[in-house]
Write a protein that holds these residues in place. Structure first.
Motif, PDB file in Angstrom:
ATOM      1  N   ALA A  63       1.399  -8.650  -2.264  1.00  0.00           N
ATOM      2  CA  ALA A  63       1.109  -8.786  -3.691  1.00  0.00           C
ATOM      3  C   ALA A  63      -0.196  -8.100  -4.055  1.00  0.00           C
ATOM      4  O   ALA A  63      -0.302  -7.432  -5.099  1.00  0.00           O
ATOM      5  N   GLU A  64      -1.199  -8.243  -3.205  1.00  0.00           N
ATOM      6  CA  GLU A  64      -2.481  -7.583  -3.445  1.00  0.00           C
ATOM      7  C   GLU A  64      -2.333  -6.069  -3.399  1.00  0.00           C
ATOM      8  O   GLU A  64      -2.916  -5.347  -4.220  1.00  0.00           O
ATOM      9  N   LEU A  65      -1.540  -5.572  -2.456  1.00  0.00           N
ATOM     10  CA  LEU A  65      -1.346  -4.134  -2.330  1.00  0.00           C
ATOM     11  C   LEU A  65      -0.666  -3.574  -3.576  1.00  0.00           C
ATOM     12  O   LEU A  65      -1.071  -2.529  -4.100  1.00  0.00           O
ATOM     13  N   GLY A  66       0.364  -4.254  -4.023  1.00  0.00           N
ATOM     14  CA  GLY A  66       1.001  -3.903  -5.288  1.00  0.00           C
ATOM     15  C   GLY A  66       1.804  -2.618  -5.300  1.00  0.00           C
ATOM     16  O   GLY A  66       2.094  -2.076  -6.371  1.00  0.00           O
ATOM     17  N   TRP A  67       2.187  -2.120  -4.140  1.00  0.00           N
ATOM     18  CA  TRP A  67       2.969  -0.885  -4.099  1.00  0.00           C
ATOM     19  C   TRP A  67       4.407  -1.152  -4.506  1.00  0.00           C
ATOM     20  O   TRP A  67       4.993  -2.176  -4.153  1.00  0.00           O
ATOM     21  N   ASP A  68       4.988  -0.207  -5.238  1.00  0.00           N
ATOM     22  CA  ASP A  68       6.401  -0.312  -5.598  1.00  0.00           C
ATOM     23  C   ASP A  68       7.269   0.583  -4.720  1.00  0.00           C
ATOM     24  O   ASP A  68       8.479   0.662  -4.909  1.00  0.00           O
ATOM     25  N   ARG A  69       6.628   1.285  -3.761  1.00  0.00           N
ATOM     26  CA  ARG A  69       7.369   2.125  -2.832  1.00  0.00           C
ATOM     27  C   ARG A  69       6.636   2.201  -1.503  1.00  0.00           C
ATOM     28  O   ARG A  69       5.414   2.248  -1.459  1.00  0.00           O
ATOM     29  N   LEU A  70       7.397   2.199  -0.436  1.00  0.00           N
ATOM     30  CA  LEU A  70       6.850   2.296   0.912  1.00  0.00           C
ATOM     31  C   LEU A  70       7.765   3.195   1.733  1.00  0.00           C
ATOM     32  O   LEU A  70       8.986   3.152   1.587  1.00  0.00           O
ATOM     33  N   ASP A  71       7.165   4.024   2.584  1.00  0.00           N
ATOM     34  CA  ASP A  71       7.947   4.925   3.426  1.00  0.00           C
ATOM     35  C   ASP A  71       7.924   4.539   4.899  1.00  0.00           C
ATOM     36  O   ASP A  71       8.887   4.801   5.625  1.00  0.00           O
ATOM     37  N   LEU A  72       6.833   3.917   5.344  1.00  0.00           N
ATOM     38  CA  LEU A  72       6.664   3.635   6.775  1.00  0.00           C
ATOM     39  C   LEU A  72       5.899   2.345   6.978  1.00  0.00           C
ATOM     40  O   LEU A  72       4.866   2.107   6.338  1.00  0.00           O
ATOM     41  N   LEU A  73       6.420   1.514   7.866  1.00  0.00           N
ATOM     42  CA  LEU A  73       5.710   0.304   8.318  1.00  0.00           C
ATOM     43  C   LEU A  73       5.532   0.395   9.819  1.00  0.00           C
ATOM     44  O   LEU A  73       6.509   0.558  10.553  1.00  0.00           O
ATOM     45  N   VAL A  74       4.286   0.284  10.281  1.00  0.00           N
ATOM     46  CA  VAL A  74       3.995   0.254  11.709  1.00  0.00           C
ATOM     47  C   VAL A  74       3.512  -1.146  12.070  1.00  0.00           C
ATOM     48  O   VAL A  74       2.415  -1.562  11.674  1.00  0.00           O
ATOM     49  N   ASN A  75       4.345  -1.884  12.790  1.00  0.00           N
ATOM     50  CA  ASN A  75       3.995  -3.243  13.226  1.00  0.00           C
ATOM     51  C   ASN A  75       3.223  -3.164  14.537  1.00  0.00           C
ATOM     52  O   ASN A  75       3.799  -3.208  15.625  1.00  0.00           O
ATOM     53  N   ASN A  76       1.904  -3.040  14.394  1.00  0.00           N
ATOM     54  CA  ASN A  76       1.042  -2.836  15.558  1.00  0.00           C
ATOM     55  C   ASN A  76       0.196  -4.067  15.892  1.00  0.00           C
ATOM     56  O   ASN A  76      -0.402  -4.126  16.952  1.00  0.00           O
ATOM     57  N   ALA A  77       0.154  -5.047  14.996  1.00  0.00           N
ATOM     58  CA  ALA A  77      -0.735  -6.197  15.184  1.00  0.00           C
ATOM     59  C   ALA A  77      -0.275  -7.089  16.328  1.00  0.00           C
ATOM     60  O   ALA A  77       0.914  -7.151  16.653  1.00  0.00           O
ATOM     61  N   GLY A  78      -1.229  -7.787  16.932  1.00  0.00           N
ATOM     62  CA  GLY A  78      -0.904  -8.752  17.962  1.00  0.00           C
ATOM     63  C   GLY A  78      -2.113  -9.064  18.830  1.00  0.00           C
ATOM     64  O   GLY A  78      -3.003  -8.229  18.986  1.00  0.00           O
TER      65      GLY A  78
END
Length: 225
Positions: free
Chosen positions: A58-73
């Motif tokens: 919600a804070e980011l507020g983007w209406d489009r995304l191309d890539l998600l990198v799940n790197n956390a841990g």
């Protein structure tokens, strides 16, 4: 301009991925509990917490995304003897790797445009282990399975792949033997992983796969002399 979210963006590998994407012309949002590297938009997020993930999007507020990198841990695999591993500690590790990837991916699905890419950061520890690494290994092994499951469920709109790093270092405090034991002759660097992210982001005929970057270590027989 293409848009990417990288979780665990303040980590060694995360920073390398962010920098490579920025250099390649991407707009990058760095999701982490710590600030991300320069030229990214830092968003505070605990990926293992549902409310935190929702608030971050919600804070980011983007209406489009191309890539998600799940790197956390959680970064330290050794959590001590299994007989002393608390349920809370187990859940902390699993939530940071596995649950976090699920929550972030679920939130990203509705934001992807005509095509989307998810890259999960797994580990060679998904198929080989040192002692006292049960929670970490189980998380990464489950993340491999989650990768191919999502690839089937989300295709053809979203491609889902994984990267399995071996030993990745900033190069400090390494011994000659650390490099020499790798068939390629050196320990891995963050830019090795970042290059693989860029490759998979554009590799339109690859989905449900795990790309191993370990300098050949998982193909090397090791016997005591």
């Amino acid at each position: 301009m293409k848009k990417a979210i990288v979780t665990g963006a303040a980590s060694l590998i995360g920073q390398g991925i962010c920098r490579a994407l920025v250099d390649d012309g991407w707009t990058v949002a760095a999701f982490d509990l710590k600030p991300g590297p320069g030229h990214t938009r830092s968003v505070t997020c605990d990926v293992g917490d549902e409310a935190s993930v929702n608030a971050a999007f919600a804070e980011l507020g983007w209406d489009r995304l191309d890539l998600l990198v799940n790197n956390a841990g959680v970064a330290e695999p050794d959590r001590g003897p299994m007989t002393e591993l608390s349920l809370a500690e187990w859940r902390k590790v699993v939530d940071s790797h596995l649950t976090g990837a699920f929550l972030m991916s679920r939130a990203a699905i509705s934001v992807f445009g005509d095509e989307g890419v998810i890259i999960n950061m797994v580990s060679t520890r998904a198929c080989m282990s040192e002692p006292n690494t049960e929670a970490y290994a189980a998380s990464k092994g489950a993340l491999v399975a989650l990768t191919h499951a999502m690839a089937i469920s989300l295709g053809p709109k979203v491609r889902v792949n994984a990267i399995a790093p071996g030993w990745i270092s900033d190069g400090q405090d390494l011994r000659p033997i650390d490099h020499a034991q790798h068939p390629v002759g050196r320990v891995g660097r963050p830019e090795d992983i970042a290059g693989a992210v860029l490759y998979l982001a554009g590799a339109g005929f690859i989905t449900g796969q795990v790309l191993t970057l370990d300098g050949g270590m998982t193909r090397k027989m090791i016997y005591a002399e």
